[in-house]
Design a protein around this motif. Sequence first.
Motif, PDB file in Angstrom:
ATOM      1  N   ASP A 180      60.992  21.808 -26.235  1.00  0.00           N
ATOM      2  CA  ASP A 180      59.707  21.558 -27.055  1.00  0.00           C
ATOM      3  C   ASP A 180      59.121  23.097 -26.826  1.00  0.00           C
ATOM      4  N   ARG A 181      57.869  23.175 -27.446  1.00  0.00           N
ATOM      5  CA  ARG A 181      57.162  24.406 -27.639  1.00  0.00           C
ATOM      6  C   ARG A 181      56.600  25.011 -26.312  1.00  0.00           C
ATOM      7  N   ALA A 182      56.192  24.068 -25.381  1.00  0.00           N
ATOM      8  CA  ALA A 182      55.781  24.436 -24.226  1.00  0.00           C
ATOM      9  C   ALA A 182      56.986  25.101 -23.296  1.00  0.00           C
ATOM     10  N   ALA A 183      58.000  24.384 -23.406  1.00  0.00           N
ATOM     11  CA  ALA A 183      59.297  24.927 -22.568  1.00  0.00           C
ATOM     12  C   ALA A 183      59.499  26.317 -23.222  1.00  0.00           C
ATOM     13  N   ALA A 184      59.738  26.254 -24.555  1.00  0.00           N
ATOM     14  CA  ALA A 184      60.054  27.642 -25.168  1.00  0.00           C
ATOM     15  C   ALA A 184      59.201  28.723 -24.897  1.00  0.00           C
ATOM     16  N   ARG A 185      58.065  28.677 -24.976  1.00  0.00           N
ATOM     17  CA  ARG A 185      56.701  29.530 -24.328  1.00  0.00           C
ATOM     18  C   ARG A 185      57.236  29.935 -23.085  1.00  0.00           C
TER      19      ARG A 185
ATOM     20  N   GLU B 245      60.273  22.798 -34.461  1.00  0.00           N
ATOM     21  CA  GLU B 245      60.354  21.749 -33.718  1.00  0.00           C
ATOM     22  C   GLU B 245      61.363  20.800 -33.999  1.00  0.00           C
ATOM     23  N   PRO B 246      62.363  20.392 -32.829  1.00  0.00           N
ATOM     24  CA  PRO B 246      62.193  21.406 -31.641  1.00  0.00           C
ATOM     25  C   PRO B 246      62.432  22.753 -31.728  1.00  0.00           C
ATOM     26  N   CYS B 247      62.082  23.493 -30.678  1.00  0.00           N
ATOM     27  CA  CYS B 247      62.290  24.956 -30.690  1.00  0.00           C
ATOM     28  C   CYS B 247      63.940  25.163 -30.238  1.00  0.00           C
ATOM     29  N   THR B 248      64.340  26.421 -30.661  1.00  0.00           N
ATOM     30  CA  THR B 248      65.641  26.655 -30.607  1.00  0.00           C
ATOM     31  C   THR B 248      65.736  27.862 -29.636  1.00  0.00           C
ATOM     32  N   VAL B 249      66.663  27.655 -28.534  1.00  0.00           N
ATOM     33  CA  VAL B 249      66.854  28.977 -27.769  1.00  0.00           C
ATOM     34  C   VAL B 249      68.679  29.109 -28.060  1.00  0.00           C
ATOM     35  N   ARG B 250      68.630  30.579 -28.418  1.00  0.00           N
ATOM     36  CA  ARG B 250      70.161  31.009 -28.758  1.00  0.00           C
ATOM     37  C   ARG B 250      70.490  31.967 -27.712  1.00  0.00           C
ATOM     38  N   ILE B 251      71.517  31.551 -26.977  1.00  0.00           N
ATOM     39  CA  ILE B 251      72.070  32.770 -25.868  1.00  0.00           C
ATOM     40  C   ILE B 251      73.424  33.321 -26.250  1.00  0.00           C
TER      41      ILE B 251
ATOM     42  N   GLU C 128      72.524  27.650 -17.712  1.00  0.00           N
ATOM     43  CA  GLU C 128      72.322  26.966 -16.715  1.00  0.00           C
ATOM     44  C   GLU C 128      70.528  27.219 -16.319  1.00  0.00           C
ATOM     45  N   THR C 129      70.444  28.791 -16.090  1.00  0.00           N
ATOM     46  CA  THR C 129      69.121  29.178 -15.825  1.00  0.00           C
ATOM     47  C   THR C 129      68.172  28.697 -16.671  1.00  0.00           C
ATOM     48  N   ALA C 130      68.350  28.703 -18.136  1.00  0.00           N
ATOM     49  CA  ALA C 130      67.516  28.118 -19.161  1.00  0.00           C
ATOM     50  C   ALA C 130      67.222  26.650 -19.261  1.00  0.00           C
ATOM     51  N   LYS C 131      68.158  26.101 -18.906  1.00  0.00           N
ATOM     52  CA  LYS C 131      68.092  24.468 -18.845  1.00  0.00           C
ATOM     53  C   LYS C 131      67.086  24.157 -17.572  1.00  0.00           C
ATOM     54  N   LYS C 132      67.372  24.852 -16.307  1.00  0.00           N
ATOM     55  CA  LYS C 132      66.558  24.514 -15.236  1.00  0.00           C
ATOM     56  C   LYS C 132      65.002  24.964 -15.687  1.00  0.00           C
ATOM     57  N   ILE C 133      64.554  26.196 -16.145  1.00  0.00           N
ATOM     58  CA  ILE C 133      63.270  26.588 -16.616  1.00  0.00           C
ATOM     59  C   ILE C 133      62.948  25.357 -17.412  1.00  0.00           C
ATOM     60  N   ILE C 134      63.577  25.027 -18.557  1.00  0.00           N
ATOM     61  CA  ILE C 134      63.051  24.104 -19.593  1.00  0.00           C
ATOM     62  C   ILE C 134      62.733  22.669 -18.764  1.00  0.00           C
ATOM     63  N   GLN C 135      63.488  22.150 -17.699  1.00  0.00           N
ATOM     64  CA  GLN C 135      63.392  21.132 -17.216  1.00  0.00           C
ATOM     65  C   GLN C 135      62.010  21.109 -16.111  1.00  0.00           C
ATOM     66  N   GLU C 136      61.651  22.552 -15.728  1.00  0.00           N
ATOM     67  CA  GLU C 136      60.387  22.644 -14.925  1.00  0.00           C
ATOM     68  C   GLU C 136      59.161  22.138 -15.529  1.00  0.00           C
ATOM     69  N   GLN C 137      59.066  22.226 -17.072  1.00  0.00           N
ATOM     70  CA  GLN C 137      58.171  21.950 -18.070  1.00  0.00           C
ATOM     71  C   GLN C 137      57.898  20.443 -18.185  1.00  0.00           C
TER      72      GLN C 137
ATOM     73  N   ARG D 238      60.037  34.480 -19.604  1.00  0.00           N
ATOM     74  CA  ARG D 238      60.866  34.904 -18.472  1.00  0.00           C
ATOM     75  C   ARG D 238      62.289  35.574 -19.120  1.00  0.00           C
ATOM     76  N   ARG D 239      62.103  35.638 -20.515  1.00  0.00           N
ATOM     77  CA  ARG D 239      63.378  36.224 -21.363  1.00  0.00           C
ATOM     78  C   ARG D 239      63.846  37.549 -20.818  1.00  0.00           C
ATOM     79  N   GLY D 240      63.040  38.513 -20.700  1.00  0.00           N
ATOM     80  CA  GLY D 240      63.351  39.951 -20.480  1.00  0.00           C
ATOM     81  C   GLY D 240      64.215  39.880 -19.166  1.00  0.00           C
ATOM     82  N   ARG D 241      63.791  39.548 -18.233  1.00  0.00           N
ATOM     83  CA  ARG D 241      64.373  39.296 -16.723  1.00  0.00           C
ATOM     84  C   ARG D 241      65.634  38.591 -16.870  1.00  0.00           C
ATOM     85  N   MET D 242      65.777  37.283 -17.570  1.00  0.00           N
ATOM     86  CA  MET D 242      67.008  36.406 -17.865  1.00  0.00           C
ATOM     87  C   MET D 242      67.944  37.272 -18.377  1.00  0.00           C
TER      88      MET D 242
END
Length: 148
Positions: free
Chosen positions: A92-97, A121-127, A139-148, A102-106
């Motif tokens: 979702d947008r909140a998780a994408a924001r 919607e839904p937002c897309t994260v391409r790694i 794995e890190t991105a999914k943890k960050i998304i779950q924090e939201q 944190r993108r630069g550090r990741m």
Amino acid sequence: IQRSQRGDKESGRSGNEEVIQCSQAALTLVIGPGGETVDGIERDTGARIHTDRTSKTVRISGKKEDVDRAFEAVNKIIKDHENSSEEVIQCDRAAARHLASRRGRMERDTRTRIDVDRNSEPCTVRITGKKEDVASASETAKKIIQEQ
């Protein structure tokens, strides 16, 4: 990658030539933005490099030792591309924001490229990156998304 080698003794020039056939995507990486990558390889090795998008070839010519060094540099780019991977995650947008902040550090920590598209919607994260790095970043991105 398809490779052919040819010496140039008949013309009297001291030289060698390597021709590498590769995918269009790999050729684009060899050329680089505005030709920066191929120009850098020529500058660093002394070899001449001609790329052909139609035949998807890289032609390297010059002194044998220069050609060998340029071939290794081009081959590394192509091999790295072949070992690349991509994963797409939706959120979702909140998780994408939150992820975008944190993108630069990741990217630095995982040696990957992370693109966050918040316009859908839904937002897309391409790694994208090397397979093992993409797995870690995902794995890190999914943890960050779950924090939201």
